[in-house]
Design an enzyme around this catalytic site. Structure first.
Site, PDB file in Angstrom:
ATOM      1  N   LEU A  22      12.953  55.372 -98.148  1.00  0.00           N
ATOM      2  CA  LEU A  22      11.752  55.956 -98.740  1.00  0.00           C
ATOM      3  C   LEU A  22      12.075  57.367 -99.197  1.00  0.00           C
ATOM      4  O   LEU A  22      11.753  58.360 -98.544  1.00  0.00           O
ATOM      5  CB  LEU A  22      10.608  55.970 -97.719  1.00  0.00           C
ATOM      6  CG  LEU A  22      10.240  54.625 -97.089  1.00  0.00           C
ATOM      7  CD1 LEU A  22       9.062  54.796 -96.143  1.00  0.00           C
ATOM      8  CD2 LEU A  22       9.922  53.591 -98.154  1.00  0.00           C
TER       9      LEU A  22
ATOM     10  N   GLU B 258      12.280  59.034-103.043  1.00  0.00           N
ATOM     11  CA  GLU B 258      12.284  58.868-104.503  1.00  0.00           C
ATOM     12  C   GLU B 258      13.358  59.712-105.179  1.00  0.00           C
ATOM     13  O   GLU B 258      14.013  59.252-106.131  1.00  0.00           O
ATOM     14  CB  GLU B 258      10.903  59.210-105.066  1.00  0.00           C
ATOM     15  CG  GLU B 258       9.844  58.151-104.807  1.00  0.00           C
ATOM     16  CD  GLU B 258       9.326  58.156-103.389  1.00  0.00           C
ATOM     17  OE1 GLU B 258       8.693  57.155-102.991  1.00  0.00           O
ATOM     18  OE2 GLU B 258       9.556  59.157-102.675  1.00  0.00           O
TER      19      GLU B 258
ATOM     20  N   ASP C 176       2.449  55.565-108.758  1.00  0.00           N
ATOM     21  CA  ASP C 176       2.533  56.678-109.687  1.00  0.00           C
ATOM     22  C   ASP C 176       2.606  58.034-108.996  1.00  0.00           C
ATOM     23  O   ASP C 176       3.414  58.886-109.356  1.00  0.00           O
ATOM     24  CB  ASP C 176       1.324  56.657-110.645  1.00  0.00           C
ATOM     25  CG  ASP C 176       0.060  56.142-109.965  1.00  0.00           C
ATOM     26  OD1 ASP C 176      -0.148  56.458-108.773  1.00  0.00           O
ATOM     27  OD2 ASP C 176      -0.703  55.418-110.612  1.00  0.00           O
TER      28      ASP C 176
ATOM     29  N   HIS D  95      -2.505  57.214-105.328  1.00  0.00           N
ATOM     30  CA  HIS D  95      -2.146  55.854-105.724  1.00  0.00           C
ATOM     31  C   HIS D  95      -2.796  55.441-107.046  1.00  0.00           C
ATOM     32  O   HIS D  95      -2.740  54.267-107.404  1.00  0.00           O
ATOM     33  CB  HIS D  95      -2.560  54.857-104.636  1.00  0.00           C
ATOM     34  CG  HIS D  95      -1.782  54.955-103.370  1.00  0.00           C
ATOM     35  ND1 HIS D  95      -1.862  56.043-102.538  1.00  0.00           N
ATOM     36  CD2 HIS D  95      -0.901  54.095-102.800  1.00  0.00           C
ATOM     37  CE1 HIS D  95      -1.077  55.848-101.492  1.00  0.00           C
ATOM     38  NE2 HIS D  95      -0.475  54.673-101.626  1.00  0.00           N
TER      39      HIS D  95
END
Length: 324
Positions: A57, A59, A83, A128
Site C-alpha cells: 500500500l 502509491e 482517485d 474516494h
C-alpha cells in the site's frame, strides 16, 4: 456481446497481456482479490504473479517502480485504488514520468499507463470520490483520457497501453456496472485523442466526459421531448483535447454547455470555454456555459446528489443559453 464497463476493461487488459509479454499489471489487491471493483478479476490466475503483481500500500512506490520498469522496456499498467489516493504519487508522476521524454530530448520513452477510478456517485466516504483530472491535464508530457462506456473502455485501455507516452487513464467508477453491447472483434474505429459525437443536434452543443456523458445523453432525450435538439459530444481525451470536433459542432449550433463533475473553478470546462470562445467568437449566439461540481470539498455521500451535475442542471444551462 452485452457486458459491463468493468468487464470490458478486464477484457482489454487481458488482450493487452496476451498481445505483449512486456505488459505488467501492478497495484494494491489487483491480483488475488481482482481489485476493489473486480476490474482485474482472474488475470493473476491466468497470467501469473509476475505479470499481475500485488503491491504494498504505497502509491509513490508503485509509480516509482513502474517508471523504472518502463525505462527498461516494460509497459506497466498501474492501478491507483481510488482517485483520492493518487496524491502520494503526484510528485513521481509530474516531476519524473511526465518530464523524461522532454528531459532526454526524445531519447527516452515512458510507456506507462496509470488507471485511476474517479468521480462520485457511489456513496463513498471521504477521499474516494475526487475528480483530479485538471491537475494532470495541466501537466505537459502526460496524456489524460477517460472512456464513458464499455465499448470505449475496451478500446481505449488497449490504445493507452500500446502508446509510448505516459497515460493517465481515468475510469468513471459509477459507470463500472453500466452495460452495453461490445464487439470485441471490431477494428479500432477512432484514435485515442479524438472526441466522439454521440448524438447529433442543431440547437446547442453539450460537451461531457467520463461519468457525465450518460447524464448529458439523458438531458438530450428530455430536451427532444421539449422541442430542442442537443448535440452531445463525448470528449474522451482531456489532454490533448479535440477542439476541432467541438469547433465544428459549435459552428453549427452557436451554443455550448460544458459538463463535468469537478468544481467549475479552473476545471477543464474553463479551458474549453476559453478556446472555443477564441475559435468560434463570430459563431457563438450566447456565452459558453459550464455545469459542474460546486467549489467545495466533495460532500458526504448523502449530499452528493446535490453536488453532481444532473439532467435538470444541464437543461437549465441550455435554457439560459437559448434565451440569450
Amino acid at each position: 456481446m452485452i457486458t459491463t464497463f468493468a468487464a470490458a476493461l478486464n477484457a482489454g487488459l487481458r488482450r493487452a497481456l496476451e498481445d505483449d509479454p512486456k505488459v505488467v499489471l501492478m497495484g494494491e489487491d489487483i491480483g488475488h482479490l481482482g481489485g476493489v471493483f473486480r476490474v482485474t478479476d482472474t488475470l493473476q490466475k491466468d497470467f501469473g504473479n509476475n505479470r499481475v503483481v500485488d503491491t504494498p500500500l504505497a502509491e509513490s512506490g508503485i509509480i516509482g517502480t513502474a517508471f523504472g520498469m518502463a525505462l527498461r522496456g516494460f509497459r506497466p499498467v498501474c492501478e491507483i485504488q481510488f482517485d483520492g489516493f493518487v496524491y502520494p504519487a503526484f510528485d513521481q508522476i509530474v516531476s519524473h514520468v511526465a518530464k523524461i521524454h522532454f528531459r532526454t530530448q526524445g531519447k527516452v520513452i515512458a510507456p506507462l499507463t496509470i488507471r485511476i477510478p474517479f468521480g462520485g456517485g457511489i456513496g463513498s466516504v471521504e477521499h474516494h470520490s475526487e475528480s483530479p483530472e485538471a491537475y494532470f491535464a495541466h501537466t505537459a508530457g502526460l496524456r489524460v483520457v477517460t472512456p464513458s462506456n464499455p465499448a470505449d473502455a475496451y478500446l481505449m485501455i488497449r490504445q493507452a497501453i500500446a502508446l509510448d507516452d505516459p497515460v493517465i487513464f481515468f475510469e468513471p467508477k459509477r459507470r463500472y456496472w453500466d452495460k452495453a453491447d461490445v464487439d470485441f472483434a471490431a477494428p479500432d474505429d477512432i484514435p485515442l485523442d479524438r472526441a466522439r459525437v454521440c448524438v447529433p443536434g442543431a440547437d446547442a452543443t453539450v460537451v461531457a466526459y467520463g461519468g457525465t456523458v450518460a447524464t448529458a445523453l439523458t438531458a438530450a432525450k428530455i430536451a427532444t421531448e421539449e422541442g430542442h435538439s442537443l448535440e452531445v459530444i463525448d470528449l474522451r481525451s482531456l489532454s490533448p483535447i479535440d477542439f476541432d470536433t467541438i469547433e465544428a459542432s459549435v459552428t453549427k449550433t452557436g451554443r455550448l454547455v460544458v459538463v463535468h463533475e469537478a468544481p467549475v473553478f479552473a476545471g477543464l470546462g474553463a479551458e474549453i470555454a476559453a478556446r472555443i470562445t477564441e475559435r468560434c467568437f463570430y459563431h457563438l449566439e450566447a456565452p459558453v456555459l459550464r455545469v459542474g461540481g460546486f467549489d467545495i470539498p466533495y460532500p458526504p455521500a448523502k449530499l452528493e446528489k446535490h453536488h453532481l451535475p444532473d439532467p435538470d442542471r444541464i437543461l437549465a444551462a441550455v435554457d439560459r443559453s437559448l434565451a440569450a
